[in-house]
Design an enzyme around this catalytic site. Structure first.
Site, PDB file in Angstrom:
ATOM      1  N   HIS A   1      22.530  -5.195   4.633  1.00 53.31           N
ATOM      2  CA  HIS A   1      22.389  -6.299   3.618  1.00 53.31           C
ATOM      3  C   HIS A   1      21.875  -8.167   2.969  1.00 53.31           C
ATOM      4  O   HIS A   1      22.661  -8.781   2.350  1.00 53.31           O
ATOM      5  CB  HIS A   1      24.007  -6.566   2.896  1.00 53.31           C
ATOM      6  CG  HIS A   1      24.474  -5.104   3.569  1.00 53.31           C
ATOM      7  ND1 HIS A   1      24.985  -4.506   2.907  1.00 53.31           N
ATOM      8  CD2 HIS A   1      25.126  -4.510   5.081  1.00 53.31           C
ATOM      9  CE1 HIS A   1      26.061  -3.296   2.925  1.00 53.31           C
ATOM     10  NE2 HIS A   1      25.510  -3.401   4.275  1.00 53.31           N
TER      11      HIS A   1
ATOM     12  N   SER B   1       0.398 -24.144  -8.693  1.00 53.14           N
ATOM     13  CA  SER B   1       1.168 -24.692 -10.045  1.00 53.14           C
ATOM     14  C   SER B   1       0.557 -25.573 -10.854  1.00 53.14           C
ATOM     15  O   SER B   1       0.124 -26.468 -10.081  1.00 53.14           O
ATOM     16  CB  SER B   1       2.596 -25.256  -9.546  1.00 53.14           C
ATOM     17  OG  SER B   1       3.110 -26.196 -10.724  1.00 53.14           O
TER      18      SER B   1
ATOM     19  N   GLU C   1       4.249 -10.962  -6.837  1.00 57.92           N
ATOM     20  CA  GLU C   1       4.914 -11.021  -7.473  1.00 57.92           C
ATOM     21  C   GLU C   1       4.011  -9.794  -8.486  1.00 57.92           C
ATOM     22  O   GLU C   1       4.938  -8.930  -9.159  1.00 57.92           O
ATOM     23  CB  GLU C   1       5.538 -12.594  -8.165  1.00 57.92           C
ATOM     24  CG  GLU C   1       6.053 -13.284  -7.487  1.00 57.92           C
ATOM     25  CD  GLU C   1       6.000 -14.387  -8.496  1.00 57.92           C
ATOM     26  OE1 GLU C   1       5.354 -14.449  -8.850  1.00 57.92           O
ATOM     27  OE2 GLU C   1       6.407 -15.837  -7.365  1.00 57.92           O
TER      28      GLU C   1
END
Ligand code: ARG
Length: 459
Positions: free
Chosen positions: A156, A277, A290
């Protein structure tokens, strides 16, 4: 517009129809397989005295010339042809004249395209298998070096019990090993040659299908000519296997992204595999992980698309099946790219062992072992569970780990605790006591690593 079938038509195809129907923009990808198949076909035709030796020689030399020139970039695959089969045949006739017109004897584009796609897929299955092996080798190295690198195991996404980095990587080793075995099964099932099935009902020429199959490295010929030209099962199986590979890569990527986050800091992705970035100078983003996670959707999409395309097609060949190619090509390129990139990222990734170990300690991952300690000293498990629950509550209030409590503090909650509790709940003990096969204990792990070493050497 250049077509092979103008004879029974009195009018040119409408340009839009021609464009809609044509497949050369994408099926040129397997020009090499198309030529290889044609060479095997004419070799067989000559052996069966359907072509003369001289005709065979001439055709093969012509085909080899086309192959060489396309490869060298001297001959451009022109989109004025409908598909790759028409391009090769027309170019051959252009170059060698009359003999070239005999290439297509006893063959249809239906069995030809079925063959080309199989030859192409077969090579790709082998290439993907190789990429999976490279990934397994990286996993193996990490495992070997980290049988005592402790970290929390999660359920979990909550810290559960301590494991080792070797154990965690071993879970992925199992997944990618199964993926290889799936590819192996696909190869075994698909490796039968459809050539010689004609349009759907075989041909009247005395073809030697066993021979053609052998020349092209197949186990033998397919056994039903209708199925041969209408079967795309192996592509669906491949897309399914690729979807599973992507699912595995995606889960792994998700973990890398979590582990790389500011909060976790379990790993650091190498500069070569991260991006920055444009506005926030402090950022180092896990874009590769990603993208791998994101691209999984494309491959699932290809699987659903082909399943849907195939579901309503009556026997035998129908043009719908031309739609198989772009999905499959894209899924193969995507999976191969993701495998290569992910492997590179993993190989260069740094694991912060101390951070991982502290995280396991601070997360009460040894609470089960504290309860087991009590059970070993005569306390019933349910009571032990309750006592350790109180210990955990106490530690949370004081913001300490179970390992940091004094013996007095232990005894205040249960008199059963003695000095040996510290040894019983140390990471080493917690992990190494788990020594059944498949568990993270050092001995069990080393046994599995030995099995993996043998597996990598043999496959
Ligand atoms: N471009 C076609 C395909 O990819 C080749 C087979 C064409 N056969 C035909 N009967 N039109 O499926």
């Amino acid at each position: 517009m250049a077509q092979l079938w103008g004879g029974r038509f009195t009018k040119e195809t409408d340009q839009l129809v021609y464009n809609f129907n044509a497949s050369i923009s994408f099926d040129q990808k397997f020009y090499e397989q198309d030529i290889k198949g044609s060479i095997a076909h004419v070799t067989m035709l000559a052996k069966q005295n359907i072509l003369t030796e001289a005709e065979k020689e001439k055709i093969i030399a012509g085909l080899q010339g086309i192959l060489k020139d396309v490869k060298a970039g001297v001959l451009e695959i022109s989109d004025k042809y409908e598909d790759i089969h028409s391009f090769v045949e027309a170019t051959l006739i252009d170059r060698i004249g009359e003999a070239g017109k005999k290439l297509h004897t006893g063959r249809s584009r239906n069995d030809q395209v079925a063959l080309d796609m199989k030859l192409f897929t077969r090579d790709e299955v082998t290439a993907i298998n190789g990429l999976l092996k490279e990934l397994l080798e990286v996993l193996y190295t990490i495992m070997k070096d980290n049988t005592e690198t402790f970290m929390p195991g999660f359920t979990h996404l909550q810290k559960a019990q301590p494991i080792t980095l070797a154990h965690h990587m071993g879970a992925y080793f199992e997944m990618f090993k199964r993926d290889r075995s799936r590819l192996h099964d696909i190869y075994e099932r698909m490796n039968y040659c459809p050539l010689g099935s004609g349009a759907l009902a075989g041909t009247t020429y005395p073809l030697d299908r066993e021979y053609t199959a052998e020349l092209l490295g197949f186990y033998g010929p397919t056994l039903n000519s209708m199925d041969s030209v209408a079967d795309r099962d192996y592509l669906i199986e491949l897309l399914s296997a690729l979807s599973t590979i992507m699912m595995h890569l995606s889960r792994f990527s998700e973990e890398v992204i979590i582990w790389n986050s500011n909060e976790y800091r379990f790993v650091e992705i190498d500069d070569a595999y991260s991006t920055g970035s444009s506005i926030m100078p402090q950022k180092k983003n896990p874009d590769i992980a990603e993208l791998v996670r994101g691209k999984t959707g494309r491959v699932y999409g290809a699987l659903m698309s082909l399943l849907t395309t195939m579901k309503g097609i009556p026997l035998a060949y129908n043009k719908d099946m031309q739609e198989d190619k772009e999905f499959v090509f894209d899924a193969i390129d995507t999976a191969k790219g993701c495998l290569a990139l992910f492997t590179g990222m993993l190989r260069t990734m740094r694991f912060n062992n101390t951070v991982m170990e502290n995280s396991a300690k601070n997360g009460f991952t040894n609470a089960t072992d504290a309860a087991d300690y009590l059970v070993n000293h005569g306390v019933a498990f349910r009571d032990a569970h309750g006592i350790v629950g109180q210990l955990v509550l106490y530690c949370i209030e004081k913001d300490i780990a179970l390992d940091d409590m004094t013996l007095e503090e232990y005894k205040a909650i249960s008199p059963v605790f003695e000095e040996d509790i510290y040894e019983a709940i140390s990471m080493e003990t917690c992990v190494n006591k788990r020594m059944t096969i498949g568990a993270p204990g050092k001995e069990a792990m080393e046994q599995v690593i030995g099995i993996y070493e043998k597996y990598l050497a043999e496959s």
